[in-house]
Write an enzyme that holds these catalytic residues in place. Structure first.
Site, short mmCIF file in Angstrom:
data_model
loop_
_atom_site.label_atom_id
_atom_site.label_comp_id
_atom_site.label_asym_id
_atom_site.label_seq_id
_atom_site.Cartn_x
_atom_site.Cartn_y
_atom_site.Cartn_z
N VAL A 114 4.28 3.09 2.76
CA VAL A 114 4.89 2.13 3.68
C VAL A 114 6.41 2.06 3.52
CG1 VAL A 114 2.83 0.73 3.94
CG2 VAL A 114 4.41 0.25 2.07
N LYS A 133 -5.72 -7.96 9.93
CA LYS A 133 -7.01 -8.22 10.59
C LYS A 133 -6.84 -8.34 12.10
CE LYS A 133 -9.09 -10.56 6.59
NZ LYS A 133 -9.59 -11.82 6.04
N THR A 190 9.61 3.50 -1.74
CA THR A 190 10.53 4.40 -2.44
C THR A 190 11.76 4.70 -1.58
OG1 THR A 190 8.69 5.40 -3.63
CG2 THR A 190 10.74 6.64 -3.56
N SER A 197 -13.95 -14.14 3.36
CA SER A 197 -13.45 -14.43 4.70
C SER A 197 -14.46 -14.17 5.81
CB SER A 197 -12.18 -13.60 4.97
OG SER A 197 -12.48 -12.22 4.92
N PRO A 210 0.82 -1.22 0.00
CA PRO A 210 0.00 0.00 0.00
C PRO A 210 0.85 1.26 0.00
CG PRO A 210 -0.07 -1.10 2.13
CD PRO A 210 0.65 -2.02 1.22
N PRO A 211 0.25 2.40 -0.30
CA PRO A 211 1.01 3.66 -0.33
C PRO A 211 1.55 4.04 1.05
CG PRO A 211 -1.12 3.90 -1.43
CD PRO A 211 -1.15 2.59 -0.72
#
Length: 815
Positions: free
Chosen positions: A378, A740, A381, A697, A375-376
């Site tokens: 984290v 989760k 880059t 789930s 995800p963005p």
């Protein structure tokens, strides 16, 4: 013509065996008197033998003039018998002799001892048909006279000598000797069997020579005209340069060309690249400097001279320093950092082996192309930046998001207006080295259009077997990319084209847990925002409780970008108060956070207040983290219908139907009457209704909720569950367990029900969280219901009467 028939035959007989003097590159004909210089032993000894005998020697031409010690097979079989008129020995050992050629002879056999001897026989040369011979003679004289003005090989005295020959055969010999004909042609004249054939051969050679002279004159005229035009253009250009220099003080075009040539020679280009660059430079040199095409060529040459064809940065790889760099720059991400260090360790070992000569230097840079997915925010880059820093290499980031054209990667051809190289070559020019770390950011956002697929162009860039000769359309010559370390990033690896993903090794970045976000905020984000907003560390203090509330109540993300923005907002508001003189230093607590940021934007879900019939607790995962959800089931009078609400996706609807089928299948065991199933409407709802929900789930949570509602047995509020179900009651594995569980723990859940096959994923959860949660791996739904319902499976099957069982929390509270 009887006299002519015997013009080569001497009055005195020729010996049958003659010493042979081989000559190179020339033929001598009868009636001629010539000087011959001899320097080889084979020639000198033959001359000495002739002087001691009849003073007659055979002059024969060599077939190959490069042979220094010829034998009989290296000589022609027709030569010229000559009388030696005079011989002189030189101080350097060479011999000069003056000979008079008397007759053509045919060699029957060659013998070689200290010199070459030949068994000879005079060659009879009849004239042939007399009238034809005379006509050929006139044509020969006419042709020769026509060539005299344009021939540069004939001196006036030689011309006069030739024209004074009355006999056409003798004239043919003299013409052949003095003209610049090939050796084989001159030898053919010597070997002609009749005088008519001899004259014809010379006429053919004169025609060929005349044609060559005409072509030469035409070429000379064209060259002269071109030179005149170039001289005129050069003169005008020089005038223009002087005028421009006077008007604008500009450097001359010649200086620019000289500078470009000097730069190009210093680049160390490959042969193909050097050839192309020199061709373009020569074109520029011939063009008017203000023409449009000259500007295009000048831009191209500038690009070529600015690229790092042979410039490299030295790798300074030290694993301990690399590990320290990664730990200093990033908190958490242990698996990612371990894989990166393994990657660097392999490079270090290959480099050491290459230095010892055990492997090829080109193999040092071979290896997988890493692609960081997650995800963005984290750290994908920034990890790449840290790799470049630890290697001591330049770092280049190439954003590929939204690239839809193949030319974004390969560049445009120079025929287009405004053409330029692709992003790869542009990045290398910006880096200034041939071996930077290149980050291909957002490769999953590559688009496609009618102009081509950029992901296909990336295949050559990332393939180690091809990228050593990557050809950008603008450059038009191969550029070696094999030393570049490519690293890619993506949010969704499934959106990366298959052939491209096949060339990469996926390293997955997971969401940060709250504890990791807290440490990142304390170590990196808060100090950076304090510095960027003009404050000193002593002027502001943000408590851990304030940061924790900011993380849980003001942001909902997998990474830390929004967290840094909220910290920056808080710091700026404090900076404004300090700049306004309202206070000298500030301490931001969790209670004061609302003063700076307003009301909380997110209220995390918490566990239910009490055990309830028909309400179970499930867990869900999104790219911004995990959380819990409630599955509510209500049983009302009706006709056996199943109603599903809460914006459920198709997969979740199927899970609900499977849950109802399981309950009906086990209705006898669970003491659910058929009358109740037939005369009831079952309504399953998943709050919040405005948010779409999808995935298999939630299957176990739906079964628990349905069975609880149909049996009247309450579901436990402190149990959260996840897992896919089958009609036979099996519990199948799911993904995103770590996220989760983190969401469930944040909501206060103490018991987690999970598929047995996900038990190995528990090790990914931080140890401090594992200690505060009890995990219940389950293989079937009976095990799930035994944990999730108050009283467990025994109460469900009627073996015990469910009572208002107090949980551990209730017992503690009542005590």
């Amino acid at each position: 013509m009887s006299d002519n028939n015997q013009n080569d035959i001497p009055n005195t007989p020729i010996p049958e065996i003659l010493p042979v003097c081989p000559v190179r590159g020339s033929v001598i004909y009868p009636t001629m008197v010539q000087h011959i210089d001899a320097a080889r032993d084979v020639s000198i000894k033959a001359i000495e033998a002739a002087m001691q005998g009849s003073k007659t020697i055979l002059i024969v031409s060599q077939k190959d003039k490069d042979i220094d010690d010829p034998s009989g097979s290296d000589l022609y079989t027709v030569g010229t018998a000559c009388n030696i008129l005079r011989m002189k020995r030189n101080p350097d050992g060479t011999v000069q002799m003056l000979v008079s050629a008397v007759s053509r002879v045919t060699v029957q056999k060659y013998h070689k001892t200290e010199f070459i001897q030949a068994e000879v026989k005079p060659l009879e040369v009849p004239a042939g048909e007399i009238s034809e011979y005379q006509a050929l003679g006139r044509e020969l004289r006419t042709k020769f006279e026509e060539m005299i003005p344009g021939s540069k090989f004939l001196a006036p005295d030689v011309v006069e000598l030739i024209l004074n020959r009355e006999d056409p055969g003798v004239m043919a010999d003299y013409i052949a000797f003095n003209m610049d004909f090939k050796l084989v042609d001159k030898q053919a004249v010597l070997e002609a069997l009749t005088l008519t054939e001899r004259v014809k051969k010379v006429l053919v050679m004169l025609d060929s020579e005349a044609e060559l002279m005409a072509i030469q004159r035409r070429i000379q005229q064209q060259v002269k005209e071109e030179i005149d035009k170039n001289q005129r253009d050069y003169y005008l250009r020089e005038q223009m340069k002087i005028i421009q220099k006077e008007l604008h003080g500009e450097d001359s075009e010649e200086d620019e060309i000289a500078q470009l040539r000097e730069k190009i020679n210093a680049l160390g280009l490959t042969e193909d690249a050097k050839k192309e660059v020199d061709r373009e430079l020569n074109r520029l040199e011939r063009m008017h400097p203000d023409s449009a095409e000259a500007a295009v060529i000048r831009t191209y040459l500038t690009w070529m001279t600015e690229l790092p064809w042979n410039i490299r940065s030295d790798d300074q790889l030290n694993l301990k320093e690399a590990e320290k760099t990664l730990d200093d720059d990033h908190y958490g991400l242990e698996k990612v950092k371990d894989r990166v260090l393994e990657f660097l360790a392999v490079r270090q070992l290959r480099k050491e082996r290459a230095e010892r000569g055990e492997i090829d230097v080109a193999d040092v840079n071979k290896g997988p192309i890493l692609v960081f997915t997650g995800p963005p925010g984290v750290g994908k880059t920034s990890i790449a930046q840290s790799i470049a820093k630890s290697l001591g290499r330049k770092y280049v980031r190439i954003a590929l998001g939204g690239a839809r054209d193949e030319s974004d990667i390969r560049g445009h051809r120079r025929t287009y207006i405004g053409s330029m190289p692709g992003r790869i070559i542009q990045g290398l020019r910006n880096a200034g080295t041939k071996n930077p770390v290149v980050l291909l950011d957002e490769v999953d956002k590559l688009g496609q259009s009618y102009q081509g697929d950029p992901s296909s162009a990336l295949l050559e860039v990332l393939d180690p077997a091809q990228n050593h000769s990557f050809t950008d359309h603008y450059l038009g010559v191969p550029f070696d990319l094999s030393e570049v370390m490519f690293i890619a990033t993506a949010n969704y690896p499934e959106q990366i084209p298959g052939p491209l993903l096949d060339r990469m090794e996926v390293i997955e970045f997971t969401s940060y847990i709250e504890q990791e976000k807290l440490e990142i905020a304390k170590r990196y984000l808060l100090p950076r925002q304090i510095k960027e907003n003009g404050l000193k560390q002593a002027q502001i203090q943000v408590t851990d409780a304030a940061l924790e509330k900011l993380i849980s109540h003001y942001t909902r993300e997998a990474g830390v970008r929004n967290l840094e923005r909220e910290i920056g907002t808080t710091v700026r508001k404090v900076a404004r108060r300090i700049a306004g003189g309202d206070l000298k230093r500030a301490r931001v607590t969790d209670r004061e956070l609302e003063r700076y940021l307003g009301n909380p934007r997110y209220l995390p879900e918490s566990e239910a207040r009490e055990d309830a019939v028909g309400v179970s607790t499930g867990m869900f995962y999104t790219p911004v983290g995990g959380d819990i959800l409630f599955v509510e089931t209500s049983v009302m009078p009706g006709k056996g219908n199943l109603v599903l609400t809460g914006q459920l996706g198709e997969v979740m609807k199927e899970s609900a139907r499977a849950a109802l089928s399981y309950a009906k299948q086990n209705s006898t065991r669970f003491h659910i009457t058929q009358e109740k199933l037939d005369n009831s409407e079952i309504h399953v709802h998943v709050p919040a209704g405005a948010i779409p929900k999808e995935g298999p789930s939630a299957g176990v949570a739906m079964v628990t909720s349905l069975v609880s509602a149909l049996t009247g047995i309450a579901a436990r509020r402190d149990v959260a569950m996840t897992g896919e179900i089958t009609l036979t009651g099996r519990v199948l594995p799911i993904g995103g367990l770590k996220e989760k569980v983190l969401g469930a723990r944040r909501a206060g859940i103490k018991h987690i029900v999970l598929p047995k096959m996900n038990e190995r994923d528990i090790n990914d959860i931080p140890a401090n969280l594992r200690a505060s949660i009890e995990f219940h791996p389950c293989e079937n739904l009976d095990q799930v219901l035994d944990v999730a319902l108050v009283g467990g499976l025994k109460a469900l099957e009627g073996k015990t009467t469910p009572s208002k069982k107090k949980t551990k929390r209730d017992q503690t509270a009542s005590a």
